[in-house]
Design a protein around this motif. Structure first.
Motif, mmCIF file in Angstrom:
data_model
loop_
_atom_site.group_PDB
_atom_site.id
_atom_site.type_symbol
_atom_site.label_atom_id
_atom_site.label_comp_id
_atom_site.label_asym_id
_atom_site.label_seq_id
_atom_site.Cartn_x
_atom_site.Cartn_y
_atom_site.Cartn_z
ATOM 1 N N GLU A 85 20.344 53.422 34.645
ATOM 2 C CA GLU A 85 19.467 53.539 35.134
ATOM 3 C C GLU A 85 18.732 52.457 35.739
ATOM 4 O OE1 GLU A 85 14.379 54.363 34.098
ATOM 5 O OE2 GLU A 85 15.336 53.559 32.274
ATOM 6 N N ALA A 86 19.366 51.649 35.878
ATOM 7 C CA ALA A 86 18.392 50.641 36.607
ATOM 8 C C ALA A 86 19.602 49.993 37.885
ATOM 9 C CB ALA A 86 18.535 48.600 35.983
ATOM 10 N N TYR A 87 20.428 50.377 37.691
ATOM 11 C CA TYR A 87 21.573 50.475 38.836
ATOM 12 C C TYR A 87 21.300 52.002 39.533
ATOM 13 C CZ TYR A 87 25.803 51.441 41.274
ATOM 14 O OH TYR A 87 27.247 51.067 41.890
ATOM 15 N N LEU A 88 21.456 52.669 39.010
ATOM 16 C CA LEU A 88 20.757 54.174 40.132
ATOM 17 C C LEU A 88 19.580 54.127 40.163
ATOM 18 C CD1 LEU A 88 20.955 57.265 39.675
ATOM 19 C CD2 LEU A 88 19.641 57.138 38.382
ATOM 20 N N ARG A 89 18.548 53.078 39.841
ATOM 21 C CA ARG A 89 17.719 52.810 40.712
ATOM 22 C C ARG A 89 17.920 51.975 41.881
ATOM 23 N NH1 ARG A 89 13.850 52.393 36.497
ATOM 24 N NH2 ARG A 89 14.685 50.078 36.408
ATOM 25 N N SER A 90 18.634 51.319 41.992
ATOM 26 C CA SER A 90 18.708 49.835 42.461
ATOM 27 C C SER A 90 19.328 50.612 43.491
ATOM 28 C CB SER A 90 20.188 49.145 42.277
ATOM 29 O OG SER A 90 20.187 48.405 43.419
ATOM 30 N N PRO A 142 6.019 47.453 55.757
ATOM 31 C CA PRO A 142 7.421 46.980 56.418
ATOM 32 C C PRO A 142 8.852 47.543 55.348
ATOM 33 C CG PRO A 142 6.095 45.136 57.491
ATOM 34 C CD PRO A 142 5.530 46.610 56.931
ATOM 35 N N THR A 143 9.875 47.691 55.727
ATOM 36 C CA THR A 143 10.635 48.847 54.426
ATOM 37 C C THR A 143 10.224 48.026 52.919
ATOM 38 O OG1 THR A 143 11.890 49.643 56.450
ATOM 39 C CG2 THR A 143 13.379 49.591 53.886
ATOM 40 N N ARG A 144 10.844 46.380 53.230
ATOM 41 C CA ARG A 144 10.150 45.788 51.652
ATOM 42 C C ARG A 144 9.323 45.489 51.713
ATOM 43 N NH1 ARG A 144 15.216 44.296 50.059
ATOM 44 N NH2 ARG A 144 16.705 43.842 51.545
ATOM 45 N N GLN A 145 7.579 45.550 51.980
ATOM 46 C CA GLN A 145 6.587 45.756 51.407
ATOM 47 C C GLN A 145 6.612 47.215 50.979
ATOM 48 O OE1 GLN A 145 3.396 44.558 54.202
ATOM 49 N NE2 GLN A 145 4.906 42.664 54.711
ATOM 50 N N ARG A 146 6.693 48.380 51.457
ATOM 51 C CA ARG A 146 6.371 49.524 51.335
ATOM 52 C C ARG A 146 7.776 49.717 49.726
ATOM 53 N NH1 ARG A 146 7.978 52.257 55.797
ATOM 54 N NH2 ARG A 146 10.073 52.683 54.810
ATOM 55 N N GLU A 147 9.146 49.387 49.535
ATOM 56 C CA GLU A 147 9.484 49.422 47.979
ATOM 57 C C GLU A 147 9.054 48.674 47.043
ATOM 58 O OE1 GLU A 147 13.372 48.052 49.000
ATOM 59 O OE2 GLU A 147 13.503 49.638 50.739
ATOM 60 N N ALA A 148 8.221 47.510 47.483
ATOM 61 C CA ALA A 148 7.865 46.344 46.644
ATOM 62 C C ALA A 148 6.643 47.419 46.011
ATOM 63 C CB ALA A 148 7.650 45.242 46.971
ATOM 64 N N LEU A 149 5.781 47.973 46.919
ATOM 65 C CA LEU A 149 4.613 48.544 46.323
ATOM 66 C C LEU A 149 5.120 49.503 45.547
ATOM 67 C CD1 LEU A 149 2.194 47.802 49.334
ATOM 68 C CD2 LEU A 149 2.567 46.870 47.030
ATOM 69 N N VAL A 150 5.606 51.147 46.474
ATOM 70 C CA VAL A 150 5.883 51.877 45.296
ATOM 71 C C VAL A 150 6.692 51.471 43.614
ATOM 72 C CG1 VAL A 150 7.897 53.990 44.975
ATOM 73 C CG2 VAL A 150 6.602 53.203 47.190
ATOM 74 N N LEU A 151 7.735 51.056 44.271
ATOM 75 C CA LEU A 151 8.243 50.069 42.851
ATOM 76 C C LEU A 151 7.311 49.668 41.676
ATOM 77 C CD1 LEU A 151 11.873 49.158 44.083
ATOM 78 C CD2 LEU A 151 11.303 50.846 42.641
ATOM 79 N N ARG A 152 6.608 49.265 42.053
ATOM 80 C CA ARG A 152 4.869 48.244 41.168
ATOM 81 C C ARG A 152 4.534 49.178 40.479
ATOM 82 N NH1 ARG A 152 3.398 46.513 37.220
ATOM 83 N NH2 ARG A 152 1.862 45.008 37.229
ATOM 84 N N HIS A 153 3.881 50.058 41.642
ATOM 85 C CA HIS A 153 2.676 50.888 40.864
ATOM 86 C C HIS A 153 3.317 52.045 40.700
ATOM 87 C CE1 HIS A 153 -0.095 47.418 42.237
ATOM 88 N NE2 HIS A 153 0.838 46.843 42.889
ATOM 89 N N GLU A 159 8.116 42.669 37.698
ATOM 90 C CA GLU A 159 9.125 41.636 38.754
ATOM 91 C C GLU A 159 10.426 41.605 39.060
ATOM 92 O OE1 GLU A 159 7.257 37.704 39.183
ATOM 93 O OE2 GLU A 159 4.803 39.276 39.939
ATOM 94 N N SER A 160 10.718 41.383 37.643
ATOM 95 C CA SER A 160 11.945 40.927 37.137
ATOM 96 C C SER A 160 13.583 42.613 37.469
ATOM 97 C CB SER A 160 12.433 40.844 36.139
ATOM 98 O OG SER A 160 12.652 40.999 35.246
ATOM 99 N N GLU A 161 12.501 43.735 37.347
ATOM 100 C CA GLU A 161 13.524 44.850 37.843
ATOM 101 C C GLU A 161 13.003 45.016 39.337
ATOM 102 O OE1 GLU A 161 12.446 47.268 33.689
ATOM 103 O OE2 GLU A 161 10.418 46.772 34.503
ATOM 104 N N ILE A 162 12.108 45.169 39.575
ATOM 105 C CA ILE A 162 11.911 45.352 41.816
ATOM 106 C C ILE A 162 13.136 44.604 41.935
ATOM 107 C CG2 ILE A 162 10.468 45.134 42.836
ATOM 108 C CD1 ILE A 162 8.142 45.196 41.098
ATOM 109 N N SER A 170 12.499 37.458 42.770
ATOM 110 C CA SER A 170 10.945 37.485 42.370
ATOM 111 C C SER A 170 10.446 36.441 42.854
ATOM 112 C CB SER A 170 11.204 37.111 40.973
ATOM 113 O OG SER A 170 11.684 37.878 39.471
ATOM 114 N N GLY A 171 10.060 36.108 43.476
ATOM 115 C CA GLY A 171 9.216 35.349 44.073
ATOM 116 C C GLY A 171 9.021 36.139 45.899
#
Length: 192
Positions: A85-90, A142-153, A159-162, A170-171
């Motif tokens: 599942e994590a591989y698929l999400r990535s 920006p793409t990375r911010q959008r991805e981080a927000l969608v994956l998180r919220h 954080e580790s999964e994102i 993670s930082g």
């Protein structure tokens, strides 16, 4: 078979037995792969499709189909099938990012009519004003911010999964998430 003279003529035999030419469908590894991918599809197709939509894919069905194809091809190389599942999400994240990059490049060189630049009245009317502002702001991040927000919220990932899904530390996830939230908050407060 007989020759005209009545003498039997031997029929040439194929070098490979006929049963060896048919593909083996009873291979346990293939059966396990088929079952595993089918299970993944049943459980995660809709969430992966939503993920691709929220990340901004213009063709989310194709992105998700390609992700399932990639995992199908690499199934035997997965160290832990529980991590599929994590591989698929990535894979969905990476494919969406690649498609967006490609489309941005293609759109820079394409001539667009004014009609193509305006959203349809129906889609605009369906969203409340604050939702529209939030979604427009999310799309402009920006793409990375959008991805981080969608994956998180949206997906509620840790954080580790994102970090694993995005292929960053993670930082960096914390930084992208904080910057994205700040931009969204600023846009929403500007409306008040």
């Amino acid at each position: 078979m007989r020759h005209r003279s009545g003498v039997p003529v031997p029929v040439p035999q194929p070098a490979v037995p006929a049963d060896a030419l048919t593909p083996t469908v009873n291979d346990p590894a293939d059966a396990e792969r088929e079952a595993g991918v089918a299970r993944l599809f049943e459980l995660h197709y809709t969430p992966m499709l939503r993920l691709a939509v929220l990340l901004g894919a213009d063709d989310p069905e194709n992105v998700v189909a390609e992700a399932y194809y990639q995992i199908y091809r690499r199934w035997r190389r997965l160290r832990d099938t529980a991590a599929a599942e994590a591989y698929l999400r990535s894979t969905v994240c990476n494919l969406t990012r690649m498609r967006i990059r490609h489309l941005q490049t293609a759109r820079k060189h394409a001539v667009r009519s004014p009609d193509e630049m305006v959203a349809s009245a129906e889609s605009t009317a369906l969203l409340r004003d604050d939702q529209r502002v939030l979604i427009d702001t999310l799309r402009q991040l920006p793409t990375r911010q959008r991805e981080a927000l969608v994956l998180r919220h949206w997906l509620g990932l840790k954080e580790s999964e994102i970090a694993a899904a995005m292929g960053i530390s993670s930082g960096s996830v914390k930084t992208h998430t904080a910057r994205g939230i700040a931009a969204l908050t600023q846009a929403m407060e500007a409306r008040k």
